[in-house]
Design an enzyme around this catalytic site. Structure first.
Site, PDB file in Angstrom:
ATOM      1  N   HIS A   1       0.622  -6.072  -2.231  1.00 29.13           N
ATOM      2  CA  HIS A   1       0.600  -5.056  -1.172  1.00 29.13           C
ATOM      3  C   HIS A   1       0.349  -5.713   0.193  1.00 29.13           C
ATOM      4  CE1 HIS A   1       1.165  -0.859  -2.152  1.00 29.13           C
ATOM      5  NE2 HIS A   1       0.520  -0.496  -1.063  1.00 29.13           N
TER       6      HIS A   1
ATOM      7  N   ASN B   1       5.361  -1.064   1.718  1.00 26.87           N
ATOM      8  CA  ASN B   1       5.309  -1.927   0.534  1.00 26.87           C
ATOM      9  C   ASN B   1       6.195  -1.424  -0.606  1.00 26.87           C
ATOM     10  OD1 ASN B   1       3.076  -4.042   1.083  1.00 26.87           O
ATOM     11  ND2 ASN B   1       2.117  -2.121   1.707  1.00 26.87           N
ATOM     12  N   GLY B   2       6.181  -0.111  -0.857  1.00 29.53           N
ATOM     13  CA  GLY B   2       6.957   0.433  -1.962  1.00 29.53           C
ATOM     14  C   GLY B   2       8.448   0.250  -1.768  1.00 29.53           C
TER      15      GLY B   2
END
Length: 535
Positions: free
Chosen positions: A343, A349-350
């Site tokens: 992260h 981040n996703g």
């Protein structure tokens, strides 16, 4: 002689040093009466006859672990942290020619960053640190990474700061061997390359929209299109093609794929210039995944501290370099999930995590430049699919949080960090969590990734190809009844497939007086017939 039920190997080490890995052991070994193996999940139980009991010392059981079991790096990291160097040093001093003592000494230095003393008389043939029949290991490409101090070949698939410890299994090897090209070629053979290339733009947009949905964000049109543009232009490249040119800027296989410079540019491209972020690039503040419930913070996952971000991402890059020519599915799974567990960004981040799947597959040559696998569509297809994604993320996060949650608290006043973020999170037990962050078992993630990619290709991409073929057939059928422009044919097709045929039919007959009720009925039937032919 040890009695039935006596533990040995890794389990003995875990119990003796109170160093149980948060991620559990893939294999648990015991002394029994006869040799047998039981695999009922979630781990394999190995029973050995009494004469196989290694002895009562730590070195005896470490040798058993190295010799008979998949090496669990998280376990050894925790054991070495508790026991210190003494028993390994004494072992290699007393048996300087033993391959197991030499491998243990190498592993101690690799995991702790501390040096042991090389004993006099150390000799023997070079031996690999990891048994490639039991553990995921690095490729030996060109010159071997020989550690002369211990006569050991360093085939670790990473660095001290990120090195996935994956025990090999038959099911895992099936995932490793998933052939993306073969399954995609089967669709090309059925539908043709031209039709599939036409679907690429739509599939890219669907991937973007689904990626927002996974994060429970609706994603306005401009955000969806912006991310779709990033997917289309950045995948497989260090940056988008140079302005006015189709030649990529400095395309590199793996080096700097997660550098701060590239991630900062990628983050800005995804979030847009108007994003309200104090800074881009690597975060310098603590971060957790969670929610606020009844005015209190609920932590679902705590990411590594900011000072670990750069070295862990370098470890992922090293993993990609040292596992070249191995399974693209495995590499994409470990690198992308490894990224999301680190992260490293304040936001995005996703989306970067899911972008990396296609990015690595293309760099590995598993997909061509005109193919984007809409994996986010498969992930978010239905509640069951979404739950499977959450479950695989929990394979590492849940055991970790079960152990460290009591040590997490929140201060009365937040701290402002160098990246401009404020946080009231308090966690001072990084040493407790680091072995899990660094040496996790990503086998479930690789198996999951193979399943998702298979669903993406044989279901979602095929369904899009079926739709386009039906759409083409419907156009041709409409023009057989009456010549018309493509735009009008497409409007009729959308109206019939979208169940708005009555309103469109009335408008069509109002604008085109020559269209009779009978003609409109034939239009509707032609479209329905075209879409009824699913194969």
């Amino acid at each position: 002689m040890a009695g039935a039920g006596t533990t040995c190997g890794g389990l003995w080490l875990a119990e003796t040093f109170k160093a149980e890995p948060f991620g559990d052991l893939a294999v648990r070994s015991y002394i029994g009466t006869n040799r047998r193996t039981t695999d009922l999940g979630p781990y394999i139980t190995e029973i050995y006859p009494p004469q196989m009991y290694p002895g009562d010392g730590a070195a005896d059981h470490l040798q058993f672990h190295i010799r008979h079991e998949p090496i669990n790096l998280e376990l050894l990291s925790r054991v070495f942290s508790v026991a210190g160097p003494r028993f390994v040093q004494e072992w290699v001093n007393s048996k300087p020619t033993s391959q197991y003592a030499r491998r243990a000494a190498f592993l101690y230095e690799f995991l702790t960053g501390e040096d042991l003393l090389q004993p006099s008389g150390l000799r023997g043939s070079y031996v690999s640190a990891l048994d490639s029949e039991k553990n995921l290991s690095a490729n030996i490409v060109g010159t071997e990474d020989r550690i002369s101090k211990w006569k050991v070949i360093n085939n670790m698939p990473g660095t001290r700061f990120f090195c996935p410890a994956i025990p090999l299994s038959e099911r895992l090897m099936d995932a490793f061997n998933y052939n993306i090209s073969r399954h995609y070629d089967e669709i090309i053979e059925e539908f043709g390359a031209e039709l599939l290339s036409r679907s690429a733009s739509w599939l890219t947009t669907r991937e973007s929209r689904a990626s927002f949905a996974i994060e429970k964000e609706s994603g306005e049109t401009n955000r969806i299109q912006r991310f779709a543009q990033v997917i289309a232009t950045w995948t497989g490249h260090d940056g988008p093609p140079a302005h006015g040119s189709d030649v990529p800027d400095g395309r590199k296989p793996y080096a700097s794929i997660l550098s701060e410079q590239r991630l900062s540019r990628l983050q800005q491209a995804i979030l847009g210039d108007a994003a309200l972020l104090p800074s881009c690039g690597y975060r310098e503040s603590p971060v957790f995944v969670g929610q606020t419930s009844h005015h209190s913070q609920v932590v679902h996952y705590l990411a590594p501290p900011a000072e670990d971000v750069a070295v862990m991402l370098e470890g992922i890059e090293t993993f990609l370099e040292r596992t070249q020519y191995q399974s693209p599915v495995m590499r994409a799974a470990i690198a992308s999930f490894g990224f999301v567990y680190v992260h490293p960004l304040i936001d995005g981040n996703g989306r970067v995590h899911r972008f990396l799947i296609n990015d690595i597959l293309r760099r590995d040559g598993a997909t061509t430049d005109d193919v984007i696998l809409p994996v986010s569509v498969a992930i978010n297809d239905d509640p069951t699919s979404r739950r499977a994604y959450d479950d695989v993320l929990d394979k590492i996060s849940s055991p970790l949080m079960n152990q460290i949650r009591p040590h997490i608290s929140f201060a009365a006043k937040p701290t402002t960090y160098p990246d401009g973020m404020e946080s009231d999170l308090v966690f001072s037990e990084d040493g407790m969590a680091r072995p899990t962050w660094r040496y996790a078992n990503y086998a479930p993630h690789v198996i999951y990734m193979a399943d998702v990619i298979n669903t993406t290709i044989v279901h979602h991409m095929r369904a899009e190809a079926v739709y386009l073929r039906s759409h083409d057939n419907a156009r041709l059928a409409l023009k057989e009844i009456c010549e018309m422009p493509d735009t009008l044919a497409d409007e009729i097709i959308r109206s019939v497939t979208g169940n708005s045929e009555d309103s469109v039919g009335r408008k069509l007959r109002r604008d085109h007086s020559q269209v009779t009720d009978e003609m409109w009925a034939s239009f509707v039937q032609a479209v329905r017939d075209a879409f009824a032919q699913k194969r």
